[in-house]
Design a protein around this motif. Structure first.
Motif, short mmCIF file in Angstrom:
data_model
loop_
_atom_site.label_atom_id
_atom_site.label_comp_id
_atom_site.label_asym_id
_atom_site.label_seq_id
_atom_site.Cartn_x
_atom_site.Cartn_y
_atom_site.Cartn_z
N ALA A 132 -78.72 87.55 -38.93
CA ALA A 132 -80.06 87.61 -39.52
C ALA A 132 -81.07 87.54 -38.40
O ALA A 132 -80.98 86.68 -37.51
CB ALA A 132 -80.28 86.46 -40.50
N VAL A 133 -82.03 88.43 -38.43
CA VAL A 133 -83.07 88.49 -37.40
C VAL A 133 -84.42 88.48 -38.10
O VAL A 133 -84.66 89.28 -39.02
CB VAL A 133 -82.93 89.74 -36.51
CG1 VAL A 133 -84.05 89.77 -35.47
CG2 VAL A 133 -81.57 89.77 -35.84
N ASN A 156 -85.88 83.48 -39.54
CA ASN A 156 -84.80 84.31 -40.08
C ASN A 156 -84.12 83.67 -41.28
O ASN A 156 -83.42 84.34 -42.03
CB ASN A 156 -83.78 84.65 -39.00
CG ASN A 156 -83.06 83.42 -38.48
OD1 ASN A 156 -82.10 82.94 -39.08
ND2 ASN A 156 -83.53 82.89 -37.35
N ALA A 157 -84.33 82.36 -41.50
CA ALA A 157 -83.78 81.69 -42.68
C ALA A 157 -84.30 82.31 -43.97
O ALA A 157 -83.71 82.10 -45.04
CB ALA A 157 -84.10 80.21 -42.64
N ALA A 207 -81.76 86.48 -52.45
CA ALA A 207 -80.40 86.69 -52.96
C ALA A 207 -79.87 88.07 -52.62
O ALA A 207 -78.67 88.27 -52.45
CB ALA A 207 -80.39 86.48 -54.47
N GLU A 208 -80.78 89.05 -52.48
CA GLU A 208 -80.34 90.42 -52.19
C GLU A 208 -79.81 90.57 -50.77
O GLU A 208 -79.01 91.47 -50.49
CB GLU A 208 -81.50 91.40 -52.39
CG GLU A 208 -82.06 91.46 -53.80
CD GLU A 208 -83.14 90.41 -54.04
OE1 GLU A 208 -83.79 90.49 -55.10
OE2 GLU A 208 -83.33 89.52 -53.17
N SER A 209 -80.26 89.72 -49.86
CA SER A 209 -79.93 89.89 -48.44
C SER A 209 -78.52 89.42 -48.14
O SER A 209 -78.14 88.31 -48.52
CB SER A 209 -80.89 89.09 -47.57
OG SER A 209 -82.22 89.52 -47.76
N PRO A 210 -77.74 90.22 -47.44
CA PRO A 210 -76.48 89.68 -46.89
C PRO A 210 -76.80 88.55 -45.91
O PRO A 210 -77.71 88.66 -45.11
CB PRO A 210 -75.86 90.88 -46.17
CG PRO A 210 -76.52 92.08 -46.78
CD PRO A 210 -77.91 91.65 -47.12
N TRP A 211 -76.02 87.47 -45.99
CA TRP A 211 -76.26 86.32 -45.13
C TRP A 211 -74.95 85.89 -44.50
O TRP A 211 -73.99 85.55 -45.20
CB TRP A 211 -76.85 85.15 -45.93
CG TRP A 211 -76.97 83.89 -45.12
CD1 TRP A 211 -76.13 82.82 -45.13
CD2 TRP A 211 -77.99 83.58 -44.17
NE1 TRP A 211 -76.55 81.86 -44.23
CE2 TRP A 211 -77.70 82.30 -43.64
CE3 TRP A 211 -79.12 84.28 -43.72
CZ2 TRP A 211 -78.50 81.70 -42.68
CZ3 TRP A 211 -79.91 83.67 -42.76
CH2 TRP A 211 -79.61 82.39 -42.25
N GLY A 212 -74.89 85.92 -43.19
CA GLY A 212 -73.70 85.49 -42.48
C GLY A 212 -73.84 85.79 -41.01
O GLY A 212 -74.83 86.35 -40.54
N ALA A 213 -72.82 85.44 -40.25
CA ALA A 213 -72.82 85.67 -38.81
C ALA A 213 -72.67 87.15 -38.49
O ALA A 213 -72.23 87.95 -39.33
CB ALA A 213 -71.68 84.88 -38.17
N PHE A 214 -73.03 87.51 -37.28
CA PHE A 214 -72.78 88.87 -36.81
C PHE A 214 -71.27 89.13 -36.87
O PHE A 214 -70.47 88.28 -36.49
CB PHE A 214 -73.29 89.03 -35.37
CG PHE A 214 -73.32 90.45 -34.89
CD1 PHE A 214 -74.37 91.28 -35.23
CD2 PHE A 214 -72.29 90.96 -34.10
CE1 PHE A 214 -74.42 92.60 -34.78
CE2 PHE A 214 -72.33 92.27 -33.66
CZ PHE A 214 -73.39 93.09 -34.00
N GLY A 266 -70.03 97.12 -45.05
CA GLY A 266 -70.21 97.42 -43.64
C GLY A 266 -71.49 96.86 -43.06
O GLY A 266 -72.07 97.44 -42.12
N VAL A 267 -71.95 95.73 -43.56
CA VAL A 267 -73.22 95.15 -43.10
C VAL A 267 -73.06 94.57 -41.70
O VAL A 267 -72.06 93.93 -41.39
CB VAL A 267 -73.69 94.05 -44.07
CG1 VAL A 267 -74.92 93.33 -43.51
CG2 VAL A 267 -73.99 94.65 -45.43
N GLU A 268 -74.06 94.80 -40.87
CA GLU A 268 -74.09 94.22 -39.52
C GLU A 268 -75.08 93.08 -39.43
O GLU A 268 -74.78 92.04 -38.86
CB GLU A 268 -74.45 95.30 -38.50
CG GLU A 268 -74.40 94.82 -37.06
CD GLU A 268 -74.67 95.95 -36.08
OE1 GLU A 268 -73.70 96.63 -35.69
OE2 GLU A 268 -75.84 96.14 -35.71
N LYS A 269 -76.27 93.26 -40.00
CA LYS A 269 -77.28 92.21 -39.94
C LYS A 269 -78.36 92.50 -40.97
O LYS A 269 -78.50 93.62 -41.48
CB LYS A 269 -77.91 92.14 -38.54
CG LYS A 269 -78.80 93.32 -38.20
CD LYS A 269 -79.30 93.30 -36.76
CE LYS A 269 -78.16 93.55 -35.78
NZ LYS A 269 -78.63 93.84 -34.42
N THR A 270 -79.15 91.46 -41.26
CA THR A 270 -80.34 91.57 -42.10
C THR A 270 -81.55 91.31 -41.21
O THR A 270 -81.55 90.39 -40.39
CB THR A 270 -80.31 90.53 -43.23
OG1 THR A 270 -79.21 90.81 -44.09
CG2 THR A 270 -81.59 90.56 -44.04
N VAL A 271 -82.60 92.13 -41.37
CA VAL A 271 -83.84 91.93 -40.62
C VAL A 271 -84.96 91.65 -41.62
O VAL A 271 -85.15 92.41 -42.57
CB VAL A 271 -84.20 93.17 -39.77
CG1 VAL A 271 -85.53 92.95 -39.04
CG2 VAL A 271 -83.08 93.47 -38.78
#
Length: 264
Positions: A169-170, A176-177, A183-190, A213-218
């Motif tokens: 998350a960036v 970034n919290a 709830a829509e955002s994927p949340w987890g480590a890279f 295939g999520v990498e990050k949430t901005v």
């Protein structure tokens, strides 16, 4: 001066929300070495940390971790806060591979700071991304605080930095919290950590759109609080977002949000 005060409250919040007992609490503040306002910002952070009411550092081991940070750094500053002092450790050597604050998560009210070179904002950003990717443990979240004028100057360089950051998350001008709160955002480590070096974990939660295939949430926010945000043509929360540790109405607001969620 108003920007520095607001961002000092922002930084203090990212560290001290829930007394620092957050998986995504800010661990290391990275500033440009050539920025002539660095010390003014750090002093504003000190003032905010001193001014907050006492709170219990309730999580097991908080006192021991804070004491270890103080014992390891002669210049550590204790800024009040109760049984476990809010602590600021500044001027860390970014080249010190064994630095405690770079490698161990101090799950409590201890904030570390270091500085990196760069003749321009773009050069500093390249150094900063490389540093946080390669030198710091953990890949859950990172936040960039960038003045709007600098945002425009950076242009594609900022997009490249967001792409290069190996964090799940960036935030850009927003802790970034916030990605956790949506709830829509994927949340987890890279993604990509093996079990032998798990870092901040594996997999994403929330993600109500079931993206694959999520990498990050901005997530992005306003550099300015209300009402100055309106003067600059941006949307913002009230003068202090409800999660700010300096928001005196936070408890009332949170309770009312909870009741609204139960019975909208």
């Amino acid at each position: 001066d108003a920007d520095i005060r607001f961002q000092a409250e922002h930084i203090a919040t990212m560290k001290l929300h829930n007394s620092g007992h957050n998986c995504v609490a800010t661990q290391v503040l990275v500033l440009p070495k050539r920025w002539d306002r660095s010390e003014r910002l750090l002093e504003a952070v000190r003032q905010v940390m001193r001014s907050l009411p006492q709170r219990p550092a309730f999580y097991p081991g908080s006192a021991e971790r804070q004491q270890r940070a103080v014992a390891t750094h002669q210049d550590a500053q204790s800024l009040g806060g109760g049984s476990v002092a809010r602590t600021l450790v500044t001027g860390l050597d970014p080249g010190n591979a064994g630095e405690l604050c770079f490698k161990d998560e101090i799950f409590g009210p201890v904030l570390a700071q270091t500085s990196l070179p760069g003749e321009t904002a773009a050069e500093f950003l390249v150094h900063a991304v490389r540093f946080v990717n390669d030198k710091l443990s953990g890949t859950l979240g990172a936040t960039l605080l960038v003045h709007p004028h600098t945002l425009r100057e950076l242009g594609p360089a900022l997009d490249q930095a967001l792409a290069d950051l190996r964090y799940g998350a960036v935030g850009v001008n927003l802790w970034n919290a916030a990605a956790f709160l949506l709830a829509e955002s994927p949340w987890g480590a890279f993604p990509g950590h093996p079990l032998e070096d798990i870092q901040s974990g594996s997999g994403f939660v929330h993600n109500t759109f079931l993206l694959e295939g999520v990498e990050k949430t901005v997530v992005r926010g306003s550099f300015y609080p209300f009402p100055r945000s309106w003067a600059h043509g941006t949307l913002a929360f009230l003068p202090r977002p409800p999660w700010f540790v300096t928001n005196r109405a936070a408890q009332t607001t949170a309770r009312r949000f909870a009741h609204f969620a139960m019975s909208p």
